[in-house]
Design a protein around this motif. Structure first.
Motif, short mmCIF file in Angstrom:
data_model
loop_
_atom_site.label_atom_id
_atom_site.label_comp_id
_atom_site.label_asym_id
_atom_site.label_seq_id
_atom_site.Cartn_x
_atom_site.Cartn_y
_atom_site.Cartn_z
N PHE A 430 40.68 24.03 35.23
CA PHE A 430 41.25 23.83 33.90
C PHE A 430 41.50 25.13 33.12
CE2 PHE A 430 38.80 19.77 34.53
CZ PHE A 430 39.93 18.99 34.74
N ALA A 431 42.56 25.10 32.32
CA ALA A 431 42.90 26.24 31.46
C ALA A 431 41.86 26.40 30.36
CB ALA A 431 44.28 26.01 30.84
N ARG A 432 41.65 27.64 29.95
CA ARG A 432 40.80 27.95 28.80
C ARG A 432 41.18 29.34 28.30
NH1 ARG A 432 37.18 27.37 33.17
NH2 ARG A 432 36.67 29.38 34.13
N THR A 433 40.76 29.65 27.10
CA THR A 433 41.19 30.91 26.50
C THR A 433 40.57 32.12 27.19
OG1 THR A 433 39.41 30.71 24.86
CG2 THR A 433 41.59 29.90 24.23
N SER A 434 39.50 31.93 27.96
CA SER A 434 38.85 33.05 28.64
C SER A 434 39.42 33.32 30.02
CB SER A 434 37.34 32.77 28.77
OG SER A 434 37.12 31.61 29.56
N LYS A 435 40.45 32.59 30.40
CA LYS A 435 41.01 32.69 31.74
C LYS A 435 42.46 33.16 31.67
CE LYS A 435 40.30 29.12 34.56
NZ LYS A 435 40.50 27.78 35.19
N ARG A 436 42.83 34.10 32.56
CA ARG A 436 44.23 34.51 32.58
C ARG A 436 45.07 33.37 33.15
NH1 ARG A 436 46.03 36.21 37.74
NH2 ARG A 436 44.44 36.99 39.17
N SER A 437 46.35 33.39 32.85
CA SER A 437 47.23 32.30 33.25
C SER A 437 47.53 32.39 34.75
CB SER A 437 48.54 32.34 32.46
OG SER A 437 49.24 33.53 32.76
N GLY A 438 48.16 31.33 35.26
CA GLY A 438 48.54 31.32 36.66
C GLY A 438 47.52 30.60 37.51
N ALA A 439 47.64 30.79 38.80
CA ALA A 439 46.73 30.16 39.77
C ALA A 439 46.54 31.14 40.91
CB ALA A 439 47.32 28.85 40.27
N TRP A 440 45.33 31.18 41.46
CA TRP A 440 45.09 32.13 42.53
C TRP A 440 43.90 31.70 43.40
CZ3 TRP A 440 44.11 33.11 37.40
CH2 TRP A 440 42.82 33.47 37.02
N MET A 441 43.84 32.33 44.56
CA MET A 441 42.70 32.17 45.47
C MET A 441 42.04 33.53 45.64
SD MET A 441 42.44 33.40 48.86
CE MET A 441 41.20 33.27 50.15
N SER A 442 40.74 33.54 45.77
CA SER A 442 40.04 34.77 46.12
C SER A 442 38.74 34.39 46.83
CB SER A 442 39.77 35.63 44.88
OG SER A 442 39.40 36.94 45.28
N ALA A 443 37.94 35.39 47.12
CA ALA A 443 36.70 35.16 47.86
C ALA A 443 35.54 35.87 47.18
CB ALA A 443 36.84 35.66 49.30
N LEU A 444 34.43 35.16 47.03
CA LEU A 444 33.19 35.84 46.70
C LEU A 444 32.64 36.51 47.96
CD1 LEU A 444 31.37 33.27 44.37
CD2 LEU A 444 32.39 35.45 43.72
N GLN A 445 32.96 35.91 49.11
CA GLN A 445 32.50 36.47 50.38
C GLN A 445 33.47 36.05 51.47
OE1 GLN A 445 28.17 36.55 51.44
NE2 GLN A 445 28.76 34.98 52.92
N SER A 446 34.00 37.01 52.22
CA SER A 446 34.91 36.72 53.32
C SER A 446 34.13 36.52 54.61
CB SER A 446 35.92 37.86 53.50
OG SER A 446 36.74 37.98 52.35
#
Length: 695
Positions: A430-446
């Motif tokens: 969900f969107a919130r003011t503390s989050k940049r716009s858009g959508a993405w995937m990343s990893a805390l650990q690969s």
């Protein structure tokens, strides 16, 4: 802006050793960090300690007087910096997904320090000498294909980082990289502030004319989050601004909202990004020249499938001409509708979505508001998981009550077909003011298998409008595609099956990385998936076949507009990074470039320069935005293999897809991997046809 600091007694002291350890030694539930054990104030000293530890490990590697081997150089280098990798993964996740003043101040401090740290390592002549010694005798080492590729990749990484420059060249490049890191952090923060600080509050029924219930509810919720429970808020979250531009009958309000959306980062205030872009372009050009390239695009593309700016333009230019012609036909239809309704104005950018929705409703006898009640977030999540189970044999089990970076984040444990644990998937929808716009995937650990290996901890971040507490979140078809897209990236990280961290998961060339994500989108609209998961949130009724048929028939509707939006952004990105002249005014340069392209007045770039975070919040997609279309050529051809087989879940094709695309990471040349899956490389024709640009 919200602040998620934990306040446990063990971590109230910013210098608390236990709290800093919690950022680098993860002992939370399911192998996650213990988010209760540290506060935002602990990041600073944790970074300093991790920088020092990484340097100590590299210095030990360099001090080893034994002859360089794969184990004492390549393996040691790949396994170094674990503490820094861990604190970084948590911090950069927070910087994008749940930021605040403390995190942003740290970001401005950490970004240049991180650049300085890696420059010091990658320009170390003694370290490079060891890597270079291995590289020079690589053909005599009897290496397996993956290890050879990793050695070549790491050697090239050193060279591209300035290892072969003289002392003054190294100093200059290090300074450039450090400044670019600072500028990128500021660019990103400015966009976030413009997006979070702007809202258009509506408080009368007249202002809400035409807005469907799902949008009114989302706007009410957004206003409440901003302390205005008496109003409805149009925000710059895509999940609100786009449907508002689609349905609002008030043209003046549409214009206000669109203008704010289009001018993020360009308001001549503290958040203005114009000077930042000009300086970044100057520094990138100098960086490329230092490293022996004609321009920054040539530098960036040297390590991709495309290889050169000419190859990129050979893809984009023919698509641009077809898209512009298609958009002209679409604009003529919209103009006819405006005249028919008694209007006397041209199609403006804030009009296009509004009138296009009416044309679609007339042509295909349905509108977005009719479809949306059937696209519940929870059901689309289930659909994405079901497709992964049917294609790849993995399953997902939600785990409740686990502390993460925000209460909205959901945690899923991932299992293989034989019941063994594969890893973790986290989702922040969900969107919130503390989050940049858009959508993405990343990893805390690969994931990798080196020295005992580790399992993946992958996350997706979205910006869907949050519903009222008693209501389900409803998605547009574009939202649902975004979920499938980012989950495709997540699968690339979850399914990776390689030995070396350097080629794990999404560590592939930029114009190949979008293939697993864009390909996965196709399964959303497989009829049996929509029939099963597209059910009305009130009645439970399945999406009627008549409506499903209309949705599928309308998939290429507005293709000219959508392709012009995207391709204009890709062409401007390339123009910025191939220009032979200095660019002092990037906005004027954008304007002139679009004029040369005969850009339609009624359409703007999907991402205008002052908020083009793909290109200027770092250099990830700089001279690389084209890669979505490059990958689209591949994904259209790849899904055609399933269509040709008559089974969208063909087991043999799915097994090869997993082996050569989702699990292989960067362990082999992407062209080689694609040919192993499909037997050949595709032409752009399937992509052009899929977009409906030939009609």
């Amino acid at each position: 802006m919200s602040d998620s600091k934990a306040t446990t007694s063990s971590s109230n002291n910013p210098g608390n050793k236990t709290a800093q350890n919690a950022l680098t030694h993860w002992d939370g539930a399911l192998g996650l960090p213990d988010f209760n054990a540290f506060t935002d104030d602990d990041f600073g000293q944790a970074f300093e300690a991790a920088f020092a530890q990484d340097l100590h490990e590299v210095e030990a590697l360099v001090a080893n007087e034994a002859e360089p081997t794969i184990d004492n150089v390549l393996k040691a280098l790949q396994l170094s910096g674990k503490a820094l990798e861990r604190v970084s993964s948590i911090f950069w996740m927070r910087a994008g997904a749940h930021s605040n003043d403390t995190i942003q101040a740290l970001e401005r401090d950490v970004a240049p320090k991180m650049s300085r740290h890696y420059s010091r390592i990658m320009m170390d002549p003694l370290l490079f000498a060891k890597v270079d010694a291995l590289y020079e005798k690589r053909d005599t080492l009897n290496l397996d294909a993956e290890t050879l590729r990793v050695l070549e990749k790491i050697w090239k990484g050193f060279v591209r980082s300035g290892a072969k420059l003289d002392k003054s060249g190294k100093a200059e490049l290090a300074g450039i990289n450090e400044e670019l890191a600072s500028l990128g952090a500021s660019f990103s923060q400015h966009v976030l502030k413009d997006e979070s600080q702007w809202a258009l509050y509506l408080d009368s029924e007249n202002d809400l004319a035409g807005l469907p219930d799902f949008l009114r509810n989302a706007m009410r919720n957004a206003a409440e989050e901003r302390g205005r429970a008496d109003a409805w808020a149009v925000t710059l979250s895509r999940s609100i601004i786009e449907p508002f531009l689609t349905f609002s009958q008030n043209r003046n309000l549409r214009e206000q909202a669109f203008t704010a959306w289009a001018h993020r980062g360009q308001n001549n205030d503290a958040n203005d990004n114009q000077a930042i872009v000009a300086q970044m372009l100057k520094l990138r050009e100098r960086k490329a020249k230092l490293l022996g390239y004609d321009n920054f695009a040539a530098f960036k593309l040297d390590d991709t499938m495309a290889k050169s700016p000419d190859a990129v333009m050979n893809l984009l230019e023919p698509v641009w001409e077809k898209a512009r012609a298609k958009a002209a036909e679409e604009e003529a239809e919209l103009t006819d509708l405006i005249i028919k309704q008694g209007g006397n104005h041209k199609v403006a950018p804030w009009d296009w979505r509004f009138y296009a929705e009416q044309v679609r409703a007339e042509k295909f006898a349905f509108d977005e508001a009719e479809l949306k009640p059937y696209l519940q977030l929870d059901k689309i999540i289930q659909a994405s998981f079901d497709v992964a189970t049917r294609l790849f044999g993995i399953r997902f089990e939600e785990k409740k009550g686990i502390k993460t970076w925000h209460p909205d984040v959901r945690v899923f444990e991932v299992f293989n077909a034989d019941g063994s644990r594969r890893g973790l998937f986290l989702a922040d929808y969900f969107a919130r003011t503390s989050k940049r716009s858009g959508a993405w995937m990343s990893a805390l650990q690969s994931a990798h298998k080196l020295d005992g290996g580790q399992q993946p901890i992958i996350y997706n971040v979205m910006n869907f409008a949050k519903p009222a507490e008693s209501e389900p979140a409803l998605l547009s078809l574009d939202d649902a595609r975004t979920l499938f897209h980012e989950f495709g990236h997540a699968l690339h990280g979850l399914l990776t099956d390689v030995t070396w961290p350097a080629v794990a998961g999404t560590s592939v060339s930029r114009d190949f990385v979008e293939l697993p994500s864009q390909l996965y989108e196709h399964w959303l609209t497989v009829p049996e998936i929509l029939e099963k998961y597209a059910v009305h949130y009130r009645t439970g009724e399945a999406l009627p076949k008549a409506l499903l048929d209309k949705v599928l028939a309308a998939q290429t509707f507005n293709a000219g507009f959508q392709t012009v939006e995207f391709t204009a952004s890709a062409l401007v990105d390339m123009a910025f990074h191939t220009s032979p002249t200095k660019i002092d005014d990037p906005i004027e340069f954008e304007k002139q470039t679009l004029a040369k392209l005969s850009m339609p007045d009624a359409i703007i770039m999907r991402h205008r320069t002052p908020h083009f975070t793909h290109v200027f919040s770092g250099d990830g997609y700089s001279a690389g935005y084209y890669s979505y279309m490059w990958s689209e050529v591949l994904d259209a051809d790849a899904f055609a293999a399933f269509e040709e087989s008559g089974d969208p879940f063909n087991p043999e094709l799915a097994a090869n897809l997993k082996k050569y695309i989702y699990a292989a990471g960067g362990s082999a040349d992407p062209e080689e991997l694609y040919k192993k899956f499909r037997g050949k490389m595709p032409s752009p024709e399937a992509m052009i046809a899929n977009r409906g640009l030939n009609k």
